[in-house]
Write an enzyme that holds these catalytic residues in place. Sequence first.
Site, PDB file in Angstrom:
ATOM      1  N   HIS A 169       0.833  -1.198   0.000  1.00  0.00           N
ATOM      2  CA  HIS A 169       0.000   0.000   0.000  1.00  0.00           C
ATOM      3  C   HIS A 169       0.869   1.249   0.000  1.00  0.00           C
ATOM      4  CE1 HIS A 169      -3.392  -2.618   1.778  1.00  0.00           C
ATOM      5  NE2 HIS A 169      -3.530  -2.486   0.470  1.00  0.00           N
ATOM      6  N   GLU A 172       1.661   3.875   2.955  1.00  0.00           N
ATOM      7  CA  GLU A 172       2.165   3.370   4.242  1.00  0.00           C
ATOM      8  C   GLU A 172       3.682   3.507   4.292  1.00  0.00           C
ATOM      9  OE1 GLU A 172       0.139  -0.448   4.437  1.00  0.00           O
ATOM     10  OE2 GLU A 172      -1.787   0.559   4.188  1.00  0.00           O
ATOM     11  N   ARG A 227      -3.274   4.652  -2.292  1.00  0.00           N
ATOM     12  CA  ARG A 227      -3.136   3.329  -1.652  1.00  0.00           C
ATOM     13  C   ARG A 227      -2.787   2.212  -2.649  1.00  0.00           C
ATOM     14  NH1 ARG A 227      -5.686  -0.094   2.459  1.00  0.00           N
ATOM     15  NH2 ARG A 227      -6.659  -1.921   1.529  1.00  0.00           N
ATOM     16  N   HIS A 299       2.480  -3.476   6.986  1.00  0.00           N
ATOM     17  CA  HIS A 299       1.494  -2.426   6.670  1.00  0.00           C
ATOM     18  C   HIS A 299       1.502  -1.404   7.795  1.00  0.00           C
ATOM     19  CE1 HIS A 299      -0.881  -4.378   3.367  1.00  0.00           C
ATOM     20  NE2 HIS A 299      -0.204  -5.432   3.817  1.00  0.00           N
ATOM     21  N   GLU A 373       0.702  -4.428  11.402  1.00  0.00           N
ATOM     22  CA  GLU A 373       0.270  -3.040  11.189  1.00  0.00           C
ATOM     23  C   GLU A 373       1.147  -2.203  12.125  1.00  0.00           C
ATOM     24  OE1 GLU A 373      -1.981  -1.846   9.077  1.00  0.00           O
ATOM     25  OE2 GLU A 373      -3.148  -3.607   8.487  1.00  0.00           O
TER      26      GLU A 373
HETATM   27  O1  0X9 Z   1      -6.805  -3.750   4.481  1.00  0.00           O
HETATM   28  C1  0X9 Z   1      -5.670  -4.211   4.407  1.00  0.00           C
HETATM   29  O2  0X9 Z   1      -5.217  -4.688   3.378  1.00  0.00           O
HETATM   30  C2  0X9 Z   1      -4.769  -4.193   5.639  1.00  0.00           C
HETATM   31  N1  0X9 Z   1      -4.929  -2.986   6.381  1.00  0.00           N
HETATM   32  S1  0X9 Z   1      -4.386  -1.560   5.785  1.00  0.00           S
HETATM   33  O3  0X9 Z   1      -4.881  -0.487   6.604  1.00  0.00           O
HETATM   34  N2  0X9 Z   1      -2.807  -1.525   5.894  1.00  0.00           N
HETATM   35  O4  0X9 Z   1      -4.775  -1.470   4.419  1.00  0.00           O
HETATM   36  C3  0X9 Z   1      -5.141  -5.337   6.559  1.00  0.00           C
HETATM   37  C4  0X9 Z   1      -5.043  -6.677   5.969  1.00  0.00           C
HETATM   38  C5  0X9 Z   1      -5.192  -7.711   7.033  1.00  0.00           C
HETATM   39  N3  0X9 Z   1      -6.249  -8.613   6.775  1.00  0.00           N
HETATM   40  C6  0X9 Z   1      -7.532  -8.424   7.218  1.00  0.00           C
HETATM   41  N4  0X9 Z   1      -7.878  -7.395   7.883  1.00  0.00           N
HETATM   42  N5  0X9 Z   1      -8.411  -9.346   6.936  1.00  0.00           N
HETATM   43 ZN    ZN Z   2      -1.795  -1.659   4.115  1.00  0.00          ZN
END
Ligand code: 0X9
Ligand code: ZN
Length: 414
Positions: A169, A172, A227, A299, A373
Amino acid sequence: MRLVLCCWLAALGWQMLHAQPVSYDGYQVWRITVEKPSQIAALEQLVRDIWLIQGRTVDVCASPEEQEALRKAGYTGKVLIPDVGALIRQQQTEFVPQDGGLFTRYLTLDEIYTAMQQLAVQHPPLVQLLLIGRSVENRPIYALRLTKDPRRARVYPSRPQVVINAMQHAREWITPPVALYFAYRLVAEYYTNARIRNYLDRLEIYVVPVVNPDGYVYTHTTNRLWRKNRRYLGVVNGRHAYGVDLNRNWGLNWGGPGSSGNPLSETYQGPAPFSEPETYFLSRWMLSLPALRAHVDLHSYSQLILLPWGYTTQQPPFYAVFERVGLAMQQRIAAVHGMHYAVGSAAVMLYLASGNMMDWVFGVRGAPSFTYELRDRGQYGFLLPPDQILPTCEEVYPALLELLEWTLQRDWRE
Ligand code: 0X9
Ligand code: ZN
């Protein structure tokens, strides 16, 4: 006259270097708490850019019009960032030392690639630079291969492989320095620390600091809060649409809940699994590693160590083992600067996200996989100030060492 012209040209050059055609003036980040998680869908209709959903808490980055719509709909929120545009500008113009090392400011893509090349050139007995793929806009995607005598074999089948990657992303920004620091520090400690020497002698460690180079460049030139990747998707609803969410484009349960079929969405899954060169090349390369034993996808933000699955709230096989390792990594992080990172299943702790990388690496490639994260917990979100780069790198390093230690155990299922 000449002086005036020089000043004007210098100012123009500065402008061009730092131009951000997408303005966030008047935008605010709000933290909204809804009564029931089912109300989040309604909120998503009102604001285009959702920064974070965690339980009943939603961070939104709202334009003045969206703020008005939120107010009208009766939402109130805690203001996390009162002026997103001003914060972006402040971070662009703030004095940051240019010579203060690699981890005092956010590097450009070229600077990251130069730093990777230098590490490989300066430490041939330990480091090799690999080209593992190319992006939609044909930029290279590089991996650092860290292992003793990397040039004596394309891969050592007897050395388990570990992959750490960052920057699927684009916004980030904290993730590439954390990956790069890990590589730099391993190399720096090899000759003085027997524990590190053991890791590099017995493991193959691969570090991919930038999976999405086009997106990263775009966050520097045009839109700090981009993103997705930079795939052109044609005209949708009268607008040029760009970008696939790379962390929805992987092949396990692709297109399921928590991803979108709308090209304008921030979680657009793409037209097919692995439709994007970034995910395609990375997945093919990971399939070519004969003994992949652990993986971390970096992330930001919200300080979490996430475990499979992401596409379902059901527990995966060996969940208890993952949780134990997750808690050990959590302790390592907290021991450095006292930061708390919560541990748990991705779908339960955050939200469902089908077609994500961690699920594919575990479910298809069969290797234990984690999503971190990184900092912070919402004060700055994606706009983490540069003075937090080094502390974040420092705290994540021992957590990743913990993972290496665990990888060397006889059988990870125990
Ligand atoms: O949404 C995403 O891809 C990740 N969060 S972010 O804010 N960095 O974009 C999280 C991915 C982890 N997996 C799940 N939440 N299912
Ligand atoms: Zn991310």
